[in-house]
Design a protein around this motif. Structure first.
Motif, short mmCIF file in Angstrom:
data_model
loop_
_atom_site.label_atom_id
_atom_site.label_comp_id
_atom_site.label_asym_id
_atom_site.label_seq_id
_atom_site.Cartn_x
_atom_site.Cartn_y
_atom_site.Cartn_z
N GLY A 327 0.84 -1.18 0.00
CA GLY A 327 0.00 0.00 0.00
C GLY A 327 0.88 1.24 0.00
O GLY A 327 1.78 1.35 0.82
N SER A 328 0.63 2.12 -0.94
CA SER A 328 1.45 3.33 -1.00
C SER A 328 0.53 4.54 -1.11
O SER A 328 -0.69 4.43 -1.32
CB SER A 328 2.39 3.28 -2.20
OG SER A 328 1.64 3.23 -3.40
N PHE A 329 1.12 5.70 -0.97
CA PHE A 329 0.34 6.94 -0.96
C PHE A 329 0.87 7.92 -1.99
O PHE A 329 1.60 8.86 -1.66
CB PHE A 329 0.40 7.58 0.43
CG PHE A 329 -0.32 6.79 1.50
CD1 PHE A 329 0.35 5.77 2.17
CD2 PHE A 329 -1.63 7.06 1.82
CE1 PHE A 329 -0.31 5.04 3.17
CE2 PHE A 329 -2.29 6.34 2.81
CZ PHE A 329 -1.63 5.33 3.48
N PRO A 330 0.51 7.71 -3.26
CA PRO A 330 0.90 8.72 -4.25
C PRO A 330 0.18 10.03 -3.97
O PRO A 330 -0.93 10.03 -3.45
CB PRO A 330 0.42 8.12 -5.57
CG PRO A 330 0.09 6.70 -5.29
CD PRO A 330 -0.25 6.62 -3.85
N SER A 331 0.82 11.12 -4.30
CA SER A 331 0.16 12.40 -4.05
C SER A 331 -0.89 12.66 -5.13
O SER A 331 -0.85 12.09 -6.22
CB SER A 331 1.19 13.53 -4.03
OG SER A 331 1.80 13.65 -5.29
N VAL A 332 -1.79 13.54 -4.80
CA VAL A 332 -2.89 13.89 -5.69
C VAL A 332 -3.04 15.40 -5.69
O VAL A 332 -2.86 16.03 -4.65
CB VAL A 332 -4.20 13.23 -5.18
CG1 VAL A 332 -5.42 13.86 -5.83
CG2 VAL A 332 -4.19 11.75 -5.43
N GLN A 333 -3.35 15.96 -6.83
CA GLN A 333 -3.66 17.38 -6.87
C GLN A 333 -5.15 17.57 -7.13
O GLN A 333 -5.76 16.79 -7.86
CB GLN A 333 -2.82 18.09 -7.94
CG GLN A 333 -1.33 18.00 -7.64
CD GLN A 333 -0.52 19.11 -8.28
OE1 GLN A 333 -1.03 20.20 -8.55
NE2 GLN A 333 0.75 18.82 -8.51
N VAL A 334 -5.70 18.56 -6.48
CA VAL A 334 -7.15 18.79 -6.53
C VAL A 334 -7.40 20.24 -6.90
O VAL A 334 -6.77 21.15 -6.34
CB VAL A 334 -7.78 18.51 -5.14
CG1 VAL A 334 -9.29 18.67 -5.20
CG2 VAL A 334 -7.41 17.11 -4.64
N THR A 335 -8.29 20.44 -7.83
CA THR A 335 -8.71 21.79 -8.21
C THR A 335 -10.20 21.88 -8.01
O THR A 335 -10.94 20.96 -8.43
CB THR A 335 -8.41 22.06 -9.69
OG1 THR A 335 -7.03 21.80 -9.94
CG2 THR A 335 -8.72 23.50 -10.05
N GLY A 336 -10.65 22.94 -7.40
CA GLY A 336 -12.09 22.99 -7.16
C GLY A 336 -12.61 24.36 -6.80
O GLY A 336 -11.86 25.34 -6.74
N ALA A 337 -13.88 24.39 -6.55
CA ALA A 337 -14.56 25.62 -6.18
C ALA A 337 -15.70 25.28 -5.24
O ALA A 337 -16.22 24.16 -5.25
CB ALA A 337 -15.10 26.34 -7.42
N SER A 338 -16.07 26.26 -4.42
CA SER A 338 -17.19 26.04 -3.51
C SER A 338 -17.99 27.32 -3.40
O SER A 338 -17.49 28.41 -3.73
CB SER A 338 -16.70 25.60 -2.14
OG SER A 338 -16.01 26.65 -1.48
N MET A 339 -19.22 27.20 -2.96
CA MET A 339 -20.07 28.36 -2.77
C MET A 339 -21.07 28.09 -1.67
O MET A 339 -21.38 26.94 -1.37
CB MET A 339 -20.80 28.73 -4.07
CG MET A 339 -21.67 27.63 -4.68
SD MET A 339 -23.22 27.22 -3.82
CE MET A 339 -24.24 28.58 -4.25
N SER A 340 -21.54 29.17 -1.07
CA SER A 340 -22.71 29.06 -0.21
C SER A 340 -23.56 30.29 -0.45
O SER A 340 -23.04 31.38 -0.69
CB SER A 340 -22.32 28.93 1.26
OG SER A 340 -21.75 30.13 1.75
#
Lengths: 554, 437
Positions: A327-340
């Motif tokens: 089991g390994s943990f490759p990194s991940v990149q995340v792009t996103g947006a949020s609103m309320s």
């Protein structure tokens, strides 16, 4: 359903807890300040949590716990110090640089002490787990940490927070999209525990700049963080097999399991940037990009080529010692947006979030564990029977009809995945049920779409009794969550119900009641997962009831 | 039997005599003590729920003379506004303050907007309550430490300690030059300090000068984020206590969200916390702060075998009841989901206008609970700074026979006024986030 509680446990529940609740130790839990000016506050709490299974273990869950077994006795002590240095800065020479630079500073410390007694006094099964792996379990059952430790520096529009801290972005509850910066410790309860209780603080530098009004937007702020990988590259801990909340894993795989955590090096740094603001008085928005590590390790089968048996120029897997489940943990990149958005007509706060996970490791059995789908040298059934007797393992259970020929290590495929959430928060009166307080209702719909979908994708948890049959992951998945709570008895009785539903047939239901009496808090929480073996349904044989007693020292 | 003219005249005289007797009995003088044996003396001078406490033996009223004139303790900015603001402003149909000539929202209002109240003005009730708010705004930035106490017949049950910060953008002349692009009337923050399980919960309020509903944000430690909140839950019980957010300052709702009616003006009895002005000291060019010379009120729950209700100050330091002219104002929420029905506010009609009592009926029209705010005067030694501030707040639910009291203004809970350590940026979202864990 048979409930089997040890007698001393009944004694504990029936006598000690009520005595503590109504004991003379009923002083007010007011804030405690060391100094007259109220700049140095110390607070603390101690908590004990006992959880009992309400159903027998099933499938690959190990050990074989029964309904009524104690599966957790988690004891927690937290001490927190908050110190605002503004007053001291005026008079203390060592803080002269802060005074000179007109920087307001404060610091925050949390010491955490944890001990889970279940391995020492729980049902026989957990004692066996400890005996089988004493070093690991001894480390796992206790921890003494400087849990949070950071200093804040404020000057004009600038703000920095330096130290061990948590950071949460986005608008989601229960499940995380943009909120994946800090790893989660799922080893002591998984989805049965509050999200914030599971966050693991990281050594981080966080900064923000209050931009202010920009064109049509107000309250614009730019925020960034950096977790230097050479300092802190920790990831979500993997629950050792045999612990109460470990993902079900065939015992066959356990000796082969090896979890590789990221090395402490610069390239394993986490980082991120976020821009947020308001449009009009009712719409909050943010856009963000960050790099992190996911909480679940990416699994693959690794073949040690040096331990294969060479026959006629070909290599055969003749011993399971050549096999490692890594089991390994490759990194991940995340792009996103949020609103309320607060809508005055419906009196509702609507929340939304979308996140694109770039190159997220996924599980495709035929790729990650390719050796089980590759060519074999078939063996006649009597030979396979004999092999099963000698090895203690029937390789037919692994989907093999012979010895793997020239087996190769699996690889970890990656996919871009889109996840989103739409939710609402609303406070409503249900006067027939409560005339004095509103009900708070929060609902969320989570969706997930996998771009470049591969029909072989699966969840890395084998479906009992097969070792290499896994729950399918569909191109489009969704989950619905809901929470409702209210106050009774002047806020001294707080019931709550949390529900999660995966339309593929898995339910999570968690009703709880919290009773407040002076500095005491007593909670009873029932946690149940039912339905199909998918998503959180992999923990469907862990229904439990928990009793949590907390004493607030201030 | 013939009743006849003489009978009618006799009855009329008898009625008049009875009325005179009633009004004669409903009067008190400094030095009087009113309890369950002579409660008639204060009938009509206090709200009905307060009278009922006296009748039941839950409250003893000590009528005194204050050692100061409350009118003298308006903030300097409120006093300076009385003349220039005379006839300058009005309320529009939404209950928003407008310039009387242009009928538009003025750029800035300094001090008290309605120094004169015409009792025949249909908007008098709303104007009086608007004055109540602006009176507090004229005291500048405020920083208050206090403690909410849940009190039942058995005594103290629970405490929640908090900081309250307020940053007015209106009513406080030093703020006139601020840009205030978003037309904010005031900012405020409630910061929960204890107990541990809710410490770190912070609420940020932006109240606007026009009819827009409040913008409310909450930082919830359990989710580690600032979350947008609905302003409509201001009538919801605050952490389950006996008071709601709109009960602060006796009334803290948005004036334009209610309908108002002035019931009348009369002589009433108003509680103050101390007969003498309490000392404050200057801690900077502008800011003043209360001192440890003001001591915590001893409450009846601190006293064994106390006769009166546990949520009132004990006889060692009883409230100082003073005869004052009062306005009685009726209000009803426009929001059909507001949890209260009709309410009646009693406000000190002298200057400054301070809300003192609120009687609350439920939506079915039945009496439910009452809210009190007792004030006290503060002054520097040289009397250069004088203020009138709240020092004791109570919300008593007469259905559950339970109360929540706000303990402040003592050696443990210091108040700061004209606090110059705050900036408007503290109340931006980024500034608010800095308070968060």
């Amino acid at each position: 359903m048979r409930i089997r509680l040890r007698r001393w446990v009944l004694w504990l529940l029936g006598i000690i807890f009520p005595c503590l609740l109504f004991s003379p130790f009923q002083r007010e839990a007011g804030a405690f300040f060391i100094d007259d000016k109220g700049t140095l506050q110390v607070s603390a709490k101690v908590q004990t949590r006992a959880s009992f299974r309400l159903q027998d273990a099933d499938g690959f869950t190990s050990p074989d716990t029964k309904a009524g077994d104690l599966v957790q006795w988690r004891n927690l002590g937290l001490i927190e110090i908050n110190h605002d240095l503004r007053e001291l800065t005026k008079t203390l020479d060592i803080l002269w640089p802060l005074k000179k630079l007109e920087i307001d500073a404060r610091y925050h410390l949390v010491g955490r002490f944890m001990y889970d007694a279940v391995y020492d006094i729980g049902s026989g099964g957990f004692g066996d787990v400890k005996d089988a792996d004493p070093d690991n379990i001894d480390k796992f059952k206790q921890s003494y940490d400087l849990w949070e430790c950071y200093a804040d520096f404020v000057r004009g529009r600038w703000f920095f927070r330096l130290g061990r801290q948590n950071l949460a972005w986005g608008e989601t509850d229960i499940f995380r999209l943009l909120d994946g910066i800090n790893p989660l410790d799922n080893t002591f309860g998984g989805p049965f525990e509050d999200l914030d209780d599971r966050r693991i603080p990281l050594w981080m530098l966080k900064g923000s700049f209050d931009v202010g009004d920009v064109g049509p937007f107000s309250s614009v702020a730019l925020e960034g963080f950096w977790v230097p990988g050479f300092w802190d590259a920790r990831v979500a801990p993997f629950a050792p097999p045999g612990t109460p909340y470990a993902v079900p894993l065939p015992e066959l795989f356990v000796p082969a399991l090896r979890i590789d955590t990221p090395d402490k090096k610069g390239s394993n740094s986490r980082w991120g940037v976020r821009l947020s603001g308001m449009a009009g008085p009712n719409l909050n928005w943010s856009i963000a990009h960050y790099k992190t590590f996911l909480d679940q390790p990416a699994l693959r089968a690794v073949v040690d080529q040096g331990q294969l048996t060479e026959v006629g120029g070909e290599k055969l897997l003749t011993s399971l010692d050549a096999l490692t489940l890594e089991g390994s943990f490759p990194s991940v990149q995340v792009t996103g947006a949020s609103m309320s958005y607060f809508d005055a007509v419906t009196n509702t706060v609507f929340r939304g979030e979308v996140a694109w996970f770039w190159d997220e490791p996924v599980f495709i059995p035929q790729e990650n564990m390719s050796l089980f789908w590759g060519p074999t040298v078939p063996l006649p059934p009597p030979v396979l029977d004999l092999a099963a007797e000698l090895l203690g393992v029937d390789i037919r259970d692994l989907g093999l009809d012979g010895l793997p020929l020239n087996p190769q290590s699996g690889r970890i495929p990656e996919k871009d995945i889109l996840r989103f959430m739409i939710g609402l928060d609303k406070q409503i009166w249900i006067r027939p049920l409560n005339k004095a307080s509103m009900f708070f209702l929060s609902m969320q719909y989570f969706g997930q779409w996998i771009s470049d979908y591969d029909g072989r994708m699966a969840q890395a948890a084998p479906i009992y009794p097969d070792y290499v049959v896994f729950p399918k992951v569909k191109e489009y998945e969704n989950t619905i969550t809901a929470i409702v709570n209210t106050y009774y008895m002047q806020g001294n009785l707080v019931p709550q119900l949390a529900v999660a539903y995966d339309p593929r047939g898995a339910w999570l239901v968690m009703p709880q009641v919290n009773v407040i009496h002076g500095p005491w808090r007593f909670m009873v929480q029932y946690s149940a997962i039912a339905g199909n073996f998918t998503n959180f349904g992999v923990l469907r044989d862990r229904d439990q009831i928990s009793f949590i007693l907390t004493y607030l020292l201030s | 039997m013939r009743f006849g003219t003489y009978g009618i005249r006799f009855l009329a005289c008898l009625c008049a005599l009875l009325c005179l007797a009633a009004s004669a009995s409903a009067d008190v003088a400094p030095g009087d003590t009113v309890d369950k044996t002579n409660w008639e003396k204060v009938q009509g001078m206090v709200p009905e729920p307060v009278l009922n406490y006296v009748k039941k033996g839950d409250l003893t009223i000590h009528v005194v003379n204050l050692e100061y004139d409350p009118a003298d303790y308006m903030s300097i900015y409120a006093k300076e506004s009385l003349e220039p603001n005379r006839g300058k402003y009005d309320l529009n149909d939404d209950g928003i303050v407008v310039d009387v000539q242009s009928r538009k929202l003025p750029d800035f209002i300094g001090g008290i907007p309605f120094p004169e109240i015409d009792l025949n003005d249909p908007k008098a009730g709303a104007k009086i309550v608007t004055n109540h708010f602006y009176q507090t705004f004229s005291q500048g930035n405020v920083k208050i430490r206090d403690q909410f106490r849940w009190i039942g017949r058995g005594g103290l049950e629970r405490v929640v300690e908090s900081n309250f910060w307020q940053y007015p953008m209106d009513g406080y002349p030093p703020r006139k030059a601020a840009k205030n692009k978003n037309k904010v009337e005031r900012y405020s923050i409630i910061q929960i300090l204890a107990p541990y399980d809710i410490a770190g919960t912070n609420i940020l309020l932006w109240r606007y000068r026009d009819a827009r509903p409040d913008s409310t944000f909450g930082y919830i430690p359990a989710i580690r984020r600032v979350r947008r909140m609905s302003p409509s839950n201001r009538s919801d019980a605050f952490i389950g206590s006996d008071l709601c957010v709109d009960d602060a300052w006796t009334f803290d709702g948005k004036v334009s969200s209610f309908t108002w009616k002035l019931v009348g003006k009369k002589e009433g009895l108003i509680p103050y916390v101390f007969k003498k002005a309490q000392p404050i000291v200057k801690i900077s060019d502008e800011a003043v702060q209360t001192t440890r010379q003001t001591h915590r009120l001893q409450m009846n729950y601190d006293v064994k075998d106390a006769q009166n209700a546990p949520w009132f100050p004990s006889e060692k330091n009883p409230l100082a009841w003073v005869k004052r002219p009062v306005y009685v104002v009726e209000l009803t929420a426009k929001d059909p989901y507001y949890n209260y029905g009709k309410m009646f506010l009693w406000l000190d009609a002298g200057n400054p206008t301070a809300a003192v009592f609120k009687t609350i009926y439920d939506r079915a029209g039945k009496y439910w609970k009452n809210v009190w705010m007792a004030w006290t005067a503060l002054a520097t030694e040289d009397k250069s700074v004088k203020l009138l501030v709240p020092a004791y707040m109570l919300a008593a639910d007469d259905r559950t026979d339970h109360a929540t009291m706000l303990q402040g203004l003592c050696e443990d809970f210091i108040y700061t006024y004209f606090d110059d350590s705050q900036t408007e940026r503290d109340y931006s979202l980024a500034g608010f986030q800095r308070l968060s864990k």
